[in-house]
Each structure stands twice: as C-alpha cells, then as structure tokens.
Scaffold this motif. Structure first.
Motif, PDB file in Angstrom:
ATOM      1  N   HIS A  84     -24.246   6.516   8.174  1.00  0.00           N
ATOM      2  CA  HIS A  84     -23.114   7.452   8.090  1.00  0.00           C
ATOM      3  C   HIS A  84     -22.010   7.038   9.069  1.00  0.00           C
ATOM      4  N   ARG A  85     -22.386   6.687  10.284  1.00  0.00           N
ATOM      5  CA  ARG A  85     -21.389   6.222  11.273  1.00  0.00           C
ATOM      6  C   ARG A  85     -20.721   4.939  10.796  1.00  0.00           C
ATOM      7  N   HIS A  86     -21.489   4.060  10.188  1.00  0.00           N
ATOM      8  CA  HIS A  86     -20.933   2.816   9.661  1.00  0.00           C
ATOM      9  C   HIS A  86     -19.936   3.117   8.538  1.00  0.00           C
ATOM     10  N   ALA A  87     -20.299   4.064   7.665  1.00  0.00           N
ATOM     11  CA  ALA A  87     -19.403   4.419   6.558  1.00  0.00           C
ATOM     12  C   ALA A  87     -18.087   4.987   7.080  1.00  0.00           C
ATOM     13  N   ILE A  88     -18.155   5.804   8.115  1.00  0.00           N
ATOM     14  CA  ILE A  88     -16.920   6.333   8.712  1.00  0.00           C
ATOM     15  C   ILE A  88     -16.066   5.181   9.233  1.00  0.00           C
ATOM     16  N   ALA A  89     -16.676   4.265   9.976  1.00  0.00           N
ATOM     17  CA  ALA A  89     -15.925   3.142  10.549  1.00  0.00           C
ATOM     18  C   ALA A  89     -15.310   2.271   9.458  1.00  0.00           C
ATOM     19  N   VAL A  90     -16.084   1.960   8.435  1.00  0.00           N
ATOM     20  CA  VAL A  90     -15.608   1.081   7.363  1.00  0.00           C
ATOM     21  C   VAL A  90     -14.525   1.768   6.538  1.00  0.00           C
ATOM     22  N   LEU A  91     -14.810   2.967   6.060  1.00  0.00           N
ATOM     23  CA  LEU A  91     -13.871   3.603   5.138  1.00  0.00           C
ATOM     24  C   LEU A  91     -12.585   4.052   5.802  1.00  0.00           C
ATOM     25  N   THR A  92     -12.648   4.556   7.027  1.00  0.00           N
ATOM     26  CA  THR A  92     -11.376   4.915   7.667  1.00  0.00           C
ATOM     27  C   THR A  92     -10.531   3.664   7.880  1.00  0.00           C
ATOM     28  N   THR A  93     -11.146   2.561   8.263  1.00  0.00           N
ATOM     29  CA  THR A  93     -10.406   1.314   8.467  1.00  0.00           C
ATOM     30  C   THR A  93      -9.826   0.799   7.156  1.00  0.00           C
ATOM     31  N   VAL A  94     -10.649   0.756   6.123  1.00  0.00           N
ATOM     32  CA  VAL A  94     -10.193   0.272   4.821  1.00  0.00           C
ATOM     33  C   VAL A  94      -9.064   1.145   4.289  1.00  0.00           C
ATOM     34  N   LEU A  95      -9.246   2.453   4.327  1.00  0.00           N
ATOM     35  CA  LEU A  95      -8.253   3.346   3.738  1.00  0.00           C
ATOM     36  C   LEU A  95      -6.966   3.411   4.551  1.00  0.00           C
ATOM     37  N   GLU A  96      -7.032   3.107   5.831  1.00  0.00           N
ATOM     38  CA  GLU A  96      -5.797   3.001   6.628  1.00  0.00           C
ATOM     39  C   GLU A  96      -5.001   1.756   6.249  1.00  0.00           C
ATOM     40  N   SER A  97      -5.671   0.761   5.668  1.00  0.00           N
ATOM     41  CA  SER A  97      -5.018  -0.514   5.372  1.00  0.00           C
ATOM     42  C   SER A  97      -4.363  -0.556   3.992  1.00  0.00           C
ATOM     43  N   VAL A  98      -4.635   0.411   3.154  1.00  0.00           N
ATOM     44  CA  VAL A  98      -4.086   0.410   1.798  1.00  0.00           C
ATOM     45  C   VAL A  98      -2.918   1.386   1.705  1.00  0.00           C
ATOM     46  N   SER A  99      -2.232   1.370   0.580  1.00  0.00           N
ATOM     47  CA  SER A  99      -1.084   2.253   0.389  1.00  0.00           C
ATOM     48  C   SER A  99      -1.530   3.719   0.411  1.00  0.00           C
ATOM     49  N   ALA A 100      -0.607   4.600   0.749  1.00  0.00           N
ATOM     50  CA  ALA A 100      -0.901   6.035   0.761  1.00  0.00           C
ATOM     51  C   ALA A 100      -1.321   6.508  -0.628  1.00  0.00           C
ATOM     52  N   GLY A 101      -0.693   5.968  -1.652  1.00  0.00           N
ATOM     53  CA  GLY A 101      -1.057   6.350  -3.016  1.00  0.00           C
ATOM     54  C   GLY A 101      -2.479   5.975  -3.364  1.00  0.00           C
ATOM     55  N   GLU A 102      -2.894   4.774  -2.957  1.00  0.00           N
ATOM     56  CA  GLU A 102      -4.264   4.342  -3.226  1.00  0.00           C
ATOM     57  C   GLU A 102      -5.258   5.179  -2.426  1.00  0.00           C
ATOM     58  N   ARG A 103      -4.926   5.451  -1.179  1.00  0.00           N
ATOM     59  CA  ARG A 103      -5.780   6.292  -0.335  1.00  0.00           C
ATOM     60  C   ARG A 103      -5.967   7.662  -0.994  1.00  0.00           C
ATOM     61  N   ASP A 104      -4.884   8.246  -1.499  1.00  0.00           N
ATOM     62  CA  ASP A 104      -4.975   9.554  -2.151  1.00  0.00           C
ATOM     63  C   ASP A 104      -5.763   9.478  -3.457  1.00  0.00           C
ATOM     64  N   ASP A 105      -5.631   8.368  -4.193  1.00  0.00           N
ATOM     65  CA  ASP A 105      -6.396   8.205  -5.429  1.00  0.00           C
ATOM     66  C   ASP A 105      -7.899   8.164  -5.154  1.00  0.00           C
ATOM     67  N   VAL A 106      -8.288   7.471  -4.093  1.00  0.00           N
ATOM     68  CA  VAL A 106      -9.704   7.435  -3.711  1.00  0.00           C
ATOM     69  C   VAL A 106     -10.150   8.826  -3.278  1.00  0.00           C
ATOM     70  N   ALA A 107      -9.378   9.468  -2.417  1.00  0.00           N
ATOM     71  CA  ALA A 107      -9.734  10.797  -1.906  1.00  0.00           C
ATOM     72  C   ALA A 107      -9.876  11.809  -3.034  1.00  0.00           C
ATOM     73  N   ALA A 108      -9.053  11.685  -4.066  1.00  0.00           N
ATOM     74  CA  ALA A 108      -9.082  12.639  -5.174  1.00  0.00           C
ATOM     75  C   ALA A 108     -10.397  12.587  -5.949  1.00  0.00           C
ATOM     76  N   GLN A 109     -11.147  11.500  -5.816  1.00  0.00           N
ATOM     77  CA  GLN A 109     -12.423  11.388  -6.525  1.00  0.00           C
ATOM     78  C   GLN A 109     -13.625  11.755  -5.659  1.00  0.00           C
ATOM     79  N   LEU A 110     -13.376  12.160  -4.443  1.00  0.00           N
ATOM     80  CA  LEU A 110     -14.480  12.474  -3.540  1.00  0.00           C
ATOM     81  C   LEU A 110     -14.519  13.962  -3.238  1.00  0.00           C
ATOM     82  N   PRO A 111     -15.721  14.529  -3.152  1.00  0.00           N
ATOM     83  CA  PRO A 111     -15.816  15.941  -2.780  1.00  0.00           C
ATOM     84  C   PRO A 111     -15.443  16.132  -1.311  1.00  0.00           C
ATOM     85  N   VAL A 112     -15.142  17.355  -0.956  1.00  0.00           N
ATOM     86  CA  VAL A 112     -14.696  17.691   0.392  1.00  0.00           C
ATOM     87  C   VAL A 112     -15.688  17.240   1.464  1.00  0.00           C
ATOM     88  N   GLU A 113     -16.983  17.220   1.153  1.00  0.00           N
ATOM     89  CA  GLU A 113     -17.973  16.815   2.153  1.00  0.00           C
ATOM     90  C   GLU A 113     -17.787  15.365   2.615  1.00  0.00           C
TER      91      GLU A 113
END
Length: 142
Positions: A84-113
């Motif tokens: 879980h800690r690894h996923a936080i480190a990887v995904l926050t880093t990856v999603l900070e590196s992509v466009s805001a639109g892409e970040r929102d597209d990924v977020a839109a497919q994930l539940p709030v948890e």
C-alpha cells in the motif's frame, strides 16, 4: 521519476522502485477500463509504460485487493501494508507527472477509497459519494 518514487516509498533504490512501479501499474491497468491504461502509458517513460496494458479490463476490486495483488507481484517478502505504501509512492509520482486531464480521467475510474493514491488536489468528481460506484468499474455512481 524512479528516484522520487524511491524517496517517497523507501523502496531501496532505483531497481526496487522500477519493480514496485511495474507491480503497481500492472494492477492499476487491471482496475482501469477501456483505453485508459493506454492513455496513461502514452504519457509515461517507456520503462514504466510497459507495465500498463493498452486496454483495461475494468475489474471492480477495492483497495485491499489492490494491495494484495501488488504485494503478490512484488514477491513473498512484501506484505500488503508495505505494498500500500509503495502504491501511494508510485501512483502519486506517476499522476503528478501526467496532464491534469489524464490524472482526472484515472481518478474518475477509481472509488473514493483510492484517494490516498492520488496527488493532493486531484479532482474527485464524486467526493462525498459512495465507494461502491458503478457495477462495471467502481467509479462514480451513474
């Protein structure tokens, strides 16, 4: 990018960061639906993009299953809590590196948890909604 992941997740160096990133992104690719994994991959360096499929299955699983799958792919020495800690480190880093639109597209497919996996300020269209989401991808209720 691997250095940032390593520092955030205390992964043990660039080689371990790459292994963790591959595990996390491959599981994310199973969770996302349609062409979203491929869209995300198009904005990542080659060594990370290869972990994502062109098309995602949109499997509806929660955070515990996400962590379990990451731990399994990282090997027997990685308990789900560390995954879980690894996923936080990887995904926050990856999603900070992509466009805001892409970040929102990924977020839109994930539940709030999954919010811990998203960089601060990422748009959560369904904030305050249920975590159950739709029956196909676990995203915002229709």
């Amino acid at each position: 990018m691997l250095k940032t992941m390593d520092e955030r997740g205390e992964l043990g160096g660039p080689a371990r960061a790459l292994q963790a990133a591959g595990a996390v992104l491959s599981v994310l690719g199973e969770r996302l639906a349609g062409g979203e994994p491929g869209n995300l991959a198009a904005q990542l360096p080659v060594e990370l993009a290869g972990a994502l499929p062109a098309k995602g299955a949109g499997e509806a699983f929660g955070i515990d299953e996400f962590d379990r799958r990451v731990a399994e792919r990282e090997g027997g020495r990685c308990p789900p809590e560390r995954a879980h800690r690894h996923a936080i480190a990887v995904l926050t880093t990856v999603l900070e590196s992509v466009s805001a639109g892409e970040r929102d597209d990924v977020a839109a497919q994930l539940p709030v948890e999954f919010e811990d996996f998203l960089p601060p300020g990422t748009l959560l269209h369904w904030r305050g909604g249920t975590t159950g989401g739709s029956s196909t991808n676990g995203g915002p209720p229709s």
